[in-house]
Design a protein around this motif. Structure first.
Motif, PDB file in Angstrom:
ATOM      1  N   GLU A 182      57.740  73.471  23.136  1.00  0.00           N
ATOM      2  CA  GLU A 182      59.129  73.588  22.695  1.00  0.00           C
ATOM      3  C   GLU A 182      59.346  72.956  21.320  1.00  0.00           C
ATOM      4  O   GLU A 182      60.193  73.392  20.548  1.00  0.00           O
ATOM      5  N   ALA A 183      58.538  71.917  21.006  1.00  0.00           N
ATOM      6  CA  ALA A 183      58.715  71.186  19.745  1.00  0.00           C
ATOM      7  C   ALA A 183      57.978  71.813  18.578  1.00  0.00           C
ATOM      8  O   ALA A 183      58.231  71.451  17.427  1.00  0.00           O
ATOM      9  N   VAL A 184      57.049  72.752  18.846  1.00  0.00           N
ATOM     10  CA  VAL A 184      56.202  73.318  17.796  1.00  0.00           C
ATOM     11  C   VAL A 184      57.021  73.965  16.679  1.00  0.00           C
ATOM     12  O   VAL A 184      56.716  73.821  15.492  1.00  0.00           O
ATOM     13  N   GLY A 185      58.067  74.673  17.012  1.00  0.00           N
ATOM     14  CA  GLY A 185      58.849  75.399  16.013  1.00  0.00           C
ATOM     15  C   GLY A 185      59.631  74.512  15.062  1.00  0.00           C
ATOM     16  O   GLY A 185      59.987  74.937  13.962  1.00  0.00           O
ATOM     17  N   ASP A 186      59.889  73.272  15.458  1.00  0.00           N
ATOM     18  CA  ASP A 186      60.689  72.352  14.645  1.00  0.00           C
ATOM     19  C   ASP A 186      59.769  71.301  14.043  1.00  0.00           C
ATOM     20  O   ASP A 186      59.208  70.458  14.752  1.00  0.00           O
ATOM     21  N   GLY A 243      56.660  66.552  13.951  1.00  0.00           N
ATOM     22  CA  GLY A 243      56.120  65.471  13.125  1.00  0.00           C
ATOM     23  C   GLY A 243      56.132  64.124  13.830  1.00  0.00           C
ATOM     24  O   GLY A 243      55.408  63.200  13.443  1.00  0.00           O
ATOM     25  N   LYS A 244      56.975  63.980  14.880  1.00  0.00           N
ATOM     26  CA  LYS A 244      57.005  62.738  15.655  1.00  0.00           C
ATOM     27  C   LYS A 244      55.846  62.672  16.655  1.00  0.00           C
ATOM     28  O   LYS A 244      55.529  61.600  17.160  1.00  0.00           O
ATOM     29  N   ILE A 245      55.248  63.824  16.935  1.00  0.00           N
ATOM     30  CA  ILE A 245      54.168  63.880  17.926  1.00  0.00           C
ATOM     31  C   ILE A 245      52.811  63.630  17.280  1.00  0.00           C
ATOM     32  O   ILE A 245      51.968  62.909  17.819  1.00  0.00           O
ATOM     33  N   VAL A 246      52.560  64.246  16.111  1.00  0.00           N
ATOM     34  CA  VAL A 246      51.249  64.134  15.463  1.00  0.00           C
ATOM     35  C   VAL A 246      51.364  63.496  14.084  1.00  0.00           C
ATOM     36  O   VAL A 246      52.389  63.616  13.409  1.00  0.00           O
ATOM     37  N   LYS A 247      50.276  62.825  13.694  1.00  0.00           N
ATOM     38  CA  LYS A 247      50.214  62.175  12.388  1.00  0.00           C
ATOM     39  C   LYS A 247      48.801  62.343  11.847  1.00  0.00           C
ATOM     40  O   LYS A 247      47.817  62.086  12.568  1.00  0.00           O
ATOM     41  N   LEU A 248      48.696  62.787  10.599  1.00  0.00           N
ATOM     42  CA  LEU A 248      47.387  63.010   9.980  1.00  0.00           C
ATOM     43  C   LEU A 248      46.677  61.671   9.772  1.00  0.00           C
ATOM     44  O   LEU A 248      47.211  60.759   9.149  1.00  0.00           O
ATOM     45  N   GLY A 252      50.562  73.990  16.935  1.00  0.00           N
ATOM     46  CA  GLY A 252      51.569  73.416  16.057  1.00  0.00           C
ATOM     47  C   GLY A 252      50.972  72.925  14.744  1.00  0.00           C
ATOM     48  O   GLY A 252      51.565  73.104  13.670  1.00  0.00           O
ATOM     49  N   ILE A 253      49.795  72.322  14.820  1.00  0.00           N
ATOM     50  CA  ILE A 253      49.122  71.845  13.602  1.00  0.00           C
ATOM     51  C   ILE A 253      48.791  73.025  12.694  1.00  0.00           C
ATOM     52  O   ILE A 253      48.965  72.953  11.472  1.00  0.00           O
ATOM     53  N   ARG A 254      48.318  74.113  13.291  1.00  0.00           N
ATOM     54  CA  ARG A 254      47.984  75.306  12.508  1.00  0.00           C
ATOM     55  C   ARG A 254      49.226  75.849  11.785  1.00  0.00           C
ATOM     56  O   ARG A 254      49.160  76.269  10.634  1.00  0.00           O
ATOM     57  N   GLN A 255      50.352  75.811  12.476  1.00  0.00           N
ATOM     58  CA  GLN A 255      51.591  76.347  11.906  1.00  0.00           C
ATOM     59  C   GLN A 255      52.118  75.488  10.750  1.00  0.00           C
ATOM     60  O   GLN A 255      52.628  76.010   9.757  1.00  0.00           O
TER      61      GLN A 255
END
Length: 347
Positions: free
Chosen positions: A34-38, A43-48, A128-131
């Protein structure tokens, strides 16, 4: 423990992201989906955490080939060792790496002792990362990633479709398929020639059984009335060059003298001649193709050709998909190759 980090392979390089599993949004696959599109929520889920770009197009192709085969390239090992602390033998790691390919995960675990995970949640995180990948990596301009993907896709495709020395049997598969098609077509066309010319010279079908010889005689004789005029010995000699049997040549001439067939116009005869010439051309090409198959089988599978013959050997290779597949089959599988329909009918 859920995956704390995610390993991502892109056309421009490798990246490791830290995945927030404690946050409610990143705890489950559905929440991540659900969060992938936003981007703000995702950005709160993953960090490089780290990014290792490929040094060249050749280096990118080499790495992606390894990934597609489930192997770990030395670049991956170096990158992961630089990104994560070393996991000691017998100690449990405080982190877990999410990967999309289970084979690659096994290779990473074996080489670096880094525990890996493949799950729906990891799949959604990678999606989500790919997007949003171009937003995470600084210095990656708009269009750079698309150019890298296009160039790598072309290089990868060219490498895959390039002639493989281990697939010389592919020519055999194509030739045996073409021979089967030609056999069916030639038989159909000859039947049409027999039926068409049979209205003019019906007795010839009884005298000449061979399809190729019949077509050649049809083209040679044309109007049957020509056999009843002129020097008979000359006609016999002319027919013998085709039939290779003087007695059969005499029989053809006798049949022409008492033939019950109807007369034929020049226009009809011209069409029959053209069609017969095409059939003869196909038959001669089929003979050349068979000689090519014999030579190819002698070069690629000489033992198989000697054991069961070129045509049957080629059919087995075709049914198996390749000579390597055929060599790996057990005897029970080879026994039913090509007889699947009959087998299931019996069952």
């Amino acid at each position: 423990m859920a995956a704390t980090h995610v390993f991502y392979e892109s056309a421009s390089g490798y990246a490791v992201f830290e995945a927030n599993a404690t946050d409610e949004i990143g705890a489950s696959a559905e929440a991540v989906k659900e969060a992938v599109g936003d981007l703000e929520r995702f950005g709160k889920i993953v960090k490089l955490v780290g990014f290792k770009p490929f040094t060249s197009a050749a280096n990118a192709l080499e790495n992606i080939n390894a990934v597609s085969e489930g192997l770990m390239h030395d670049d991956v090992k170096t990158f992961l060792e630089q990104t994560f602390p070393k996991v000691k033998e017998g100690k449990k790691a405080k982190f877990k790496l999410g990967v999309t390919e289970a084979k690659l995960g096994s290779a990473i675990l074996e080489a670096t002792n880094i525990p890996c995970e493949t799950s729906d949640r990891v799949g959604e995180l990678v999606r989500g990362i790919r997007q949003h990948f171009h937003r995470f990596v600084k210095g990656l301009k708009d269009g750079d990633l698309e150019k890298a993907q296009l160039g790598l896709a072309h290089s990868y495709s060219r490498a895959k479709v390039k002639f493989n020395v281990n697939r010389a049997d592919n020519m055999i598969i194509q030739v045996i398929a073409l021979l089967d098609t030609l056999d069916k077509d030639i038989n159909t066309f000859v039947m049409r020639v027999r039926e068409w010319y049979g209205w003019h010279f019906p007795e010839l079908v009884r005298v000449v059984n061979d399809n190729y010889i019949y077509s050649r005689i049809c083209l040679l004789v044309k109007d049957k009335a020509s056999l009843t005029m002129g020097d008979e010995e000359e006609h016999i000699a002319m027919l013998t060059k085709v039939t290779l049997d003087e007695a059969k040549s005499k029989e053809i001439i006798e049949a022409a003298k008492t033939s019950m067939g109807q007369d034929i116009s020049e226009a009809d005869l011209a069409n029959i001649e053209t069609f017969a010439a095409r059939v003869i051309g196909l038959a001669e090409y089929r003979a050349k193709l068979y000689d090519y198959l014999v030579r190819k089988m002698a070069a690629v599978a000489p033992n198989l050709a000697t054991l069961i013959g070129e045509v049957v050997g080629a059919r087995l290779i075709s049914h198996a998909g390749s000579l390597t597949n055929l060599a790996k089959y057990p005897a029970s599988t080879v026994q039913i190759l090509g007889a699947e329909k009959a087998l299931f009918r019996a069952l």
